[in-house]
Design a protein around this motif. Structure first.
Motif, short mmCIF file in Angstrom:
data_model
loop_
_atom_site.label_atom_id
_atom_site.label_comp_id
_atom_site.label_asym_id
_atom_site.label_seq_id
_atom_site.Cartn_x
_atom_site.Cartn_y
_atom_site.Cartn_z
N VAL A 1 0.84 -1.19 0.00
CA VAL A 1 0.00 0.00 0.00
C VAL A 1 0.87 1.24 0.00
N HIS A 2 0.59 2.18 -0.91
CA HIS A 2 1.29 3.47 -0.94
C HIS A 2 0.26 4.59 -0.86
N ASP A 3 0.36 5.39 0.20
CA ASP A 3 -0.47 6.59 0.33
C ASP A 3 0.24 7.69 -0.44
N SER A 4 -0.05 7.77 -1.75
CA SER A 4 0.69 8.61 -2.67
C SER A 4 -0.01 9.94 -2.94
N ALA A 5 0.66 10.79 -3.69
CA ALA A 5 0.08 12.08 -4.08
C ALA A 5 -1.16 11.89 -4.93
N GLU A 6 -1.26 10.75 -5.63
CA GLU A 6 -2.43 10.46 -6.47
C GLU A 6 -3.52 9.73 -5.71
N GLY A 7 -3.31 9.47 -4.42
CA GLY A 7 -4.27 8.73 -3.62
C GLY A 7 -3.70 7.39 -3.20
N ILE A 8 -4.53 6.57 -2.61
CA ILE A 8 -4.11 5.25 -2.13
C ILE A 8 -3.91 4.31 -3.32
N LEU A 9 -2.71 3.73 -3.40
CA LEU A 9 -2.39 2.72 -4.40
C LEU A 9 -2.19 1.39 -3.67
N ILE A 10 -2.81 0.33 -4.17
CA ILE A 10 -2.68 -0.99 -3.55
C ILE A 10 -2.37 -2.01 -4.63
N ALA A 11 -1.36 -2.85 -4.37
CA ALA A 11 -0.98 -3.88 -5.33
C ALA A 11 -0.79 -5.21 -4.61
N ARG A 12 -1.17 -6.29 -5.26
CA ARG A 12 -0.98 -7.64 -4.71
C ARG A 12 0.42 -8.13 -5.05
N ILE A 13 1.10 -8.71 -4.10
CA ILE A 13 2.46 -9.19 -4.29
C ILE A 13 2.41 -10.60 -4.88
N SER B 1 8.42 -0.62 -8.56
CA SER B 1 8.76 0.62 -7.85
C SER B 1 8.31 1.83 -8.64
N GLN B 2 8.50 1.79 -9.96
CA GLN B 2 8.03 2.90 -10.79
C GLN B 2 6.52 3.02 -10.74
N ALA B 3 5.81 1.90 -10.85
CA ALA B 3 4.34 1.92 -10.85
C ALA B 3 3.78 2.50 -9.56
N LEU B 4 4.42 2.18 -8.43
CA LEU B 4 3.92 2.63 -7.14
C LEU B 4 4.57 3.91 -6.65
N GLY B 5 5.54 4.42 -7.40
CA GLY B 5 6.19 5.66 -6.99
C GLY B 5 7.12 5.49 -5.80
N ILE B 6 7.84 4.38 -5.74
CA ILE B 6 8.75 4.09 -4.63
C ILE B 6 10.15 4.53 -5.01
N THR B 7 10.75 5.42 -4.21
CA THR B 7 12.09 5.93 -4.48
C THR B 7 12.96 5.82 -3.24
N ARG B 8 14.27 5.82 -3.47
CA ARG B 8 15.21 5.84 -2.35
C ARG B 8 15.02 7.07 -1.49
N ALA B 9 14.88 8.21 -2.15
CA ALA B 9 14.77 9.48 -1.42
C ALA B 9 13.60 9.47 -0.46
N ALA B 10 12.49 8.87 -0.88
CA ALA B 10 11.29 8.88 -0.04
C ALA B 10 11.24 7.74 0.97
N PHE B 11 11.81 6.58 0.61
CA PHE B 11 11.50 5.39 1.42
C PHE B 11 12.68 4.58 1.93
N ASN B 12 13.90 4.83 1.50
CA ASN B 12 14.99 4.04 2.05
C ASN B 12 15.05 4.25 3.56
N ARG B 13 15.08 3.17 4.31
CA ARG B 13 15.10 3.13 5.77
C ARG B 13 13.74 3.46 6.41
N ALA B 14 12.69 3.64 5.60
CA ALA B 14 11.37 3.97 6.16
C ALA B 14 10.81 2.79 6.95
N ASP B 15 10.03 3.10 7.98
CA ASP B 15 9.35 2.08 8.78
C ASP B 15 8.10 1.64 8.04
N LEU B 16 8.08 0.40 7.57
CA LEU B 16 6.96 -0.12 6.79
C LEU B 16 5.88 -0.73 7.66
N CYS B 17 5.98 -0.55 8.97
CA CYS B 17 4.95 -1.05 9.89
C CYS B 17 4.18 0.09 10.54
#
Length: 201
Positions: free
Chosen positions: A33-45, A138-154
């Motif tokens: 789940v990514h709470d992104s600028a475009e809204g909530i994005l959810i993808a199945r792994i 990562s591109q589809a969900l907007g995941i970048t090092r700048a925003a999320f490296n070391r982020a708490d995913l819990c």
């Protein structure tokens, strides 16, 4: 009947504080789940890879602890995002107990919610091409090092994993990890890649 929780709650840290291979297998069918600028994005792994400690020659800690890989030593449930080929940012989640390195690489997803935004991020690529690779997801969900490296995913903020629908054992197949030709043969051939069988995605 009440509506399902939206956005869904994050998986607890205890989920990730286990052997990397167990976590890699049990992440199949879960949701990212990514709470992104475009809204909530959810993808199945639908595909993952496990990485171990310093004995795993395919892992970034194989040559020891560095400022870059420090996050892999814990605590579990944090993100390790790194760049490959100067182009693709790859998302891993830290596993094992605090002090013992390990991670799971997210290799493929299928959209559940917010597909239009994901397709736009992928410049119109849909279907399998939307997220059938770690850089693509990562591109589809907007995941970048700048925003999320070391982020708490819990934490339930920004980016997290949710329960989804766990895959049954019969829906899962395994194989060698991809793109690790540099690793020792025993690690290169280890069946540490986990993916949903065709028809289960």
């Amino acid at each position: 009947m009440p509506d399902p929780e939206f956005p869904p709650s994050p998986l607890p840290r205890s989920f990730f504080a286990r052997d990397s291979r167990t976590v890699a297998r049990e992440l199949l069918g879960r949701e990212l789940v990514h709470d992104s600028a475009e809204g909530i994005l959810i993808a199945r792994i639908v595909e993952t890879e496990a990485y171990g400690d310093e004995r795993d020659s395919a892992c970034h800690v194989a040559r020891g602890r560095t400022p870059r890989n420090e996050v892999l030593y814990g605590p579990p449930g944090h993100a390790y995002v790194y760049l490959v080929y100067g182009l693709h940012e790859l998302l891993n989640v830290v596993t094992e107990c605090d002090g013992l390195p390990g991670a799971v690489l997210l290799r493929a997803i299928v959209p559940v919610h917010g597909k239009a935004a994901m397709v736009a991020r992928r410049n119109g690529r849909a279907g399998r091409e939307l997220g059938n690779g770690p850089g693509k997801l990562s591109q589809a969900l907007g995941i970048t090092r700048a925003a999320f490296n070391r982020a708490d995913l819990c934490s339930g903020r920004g980016l997290w994993f949710a329960a989804g629908t766990p895959a049954a054992a019969g829906e899962i197949r395994t194989g060698p990890r991809v793109g690790i030709d540099y690793a020792d043969p025993v690690d290169r051939d280890a069946p540490w890649r986990f993916l949903l069988r065709p028809g289960q995605q």
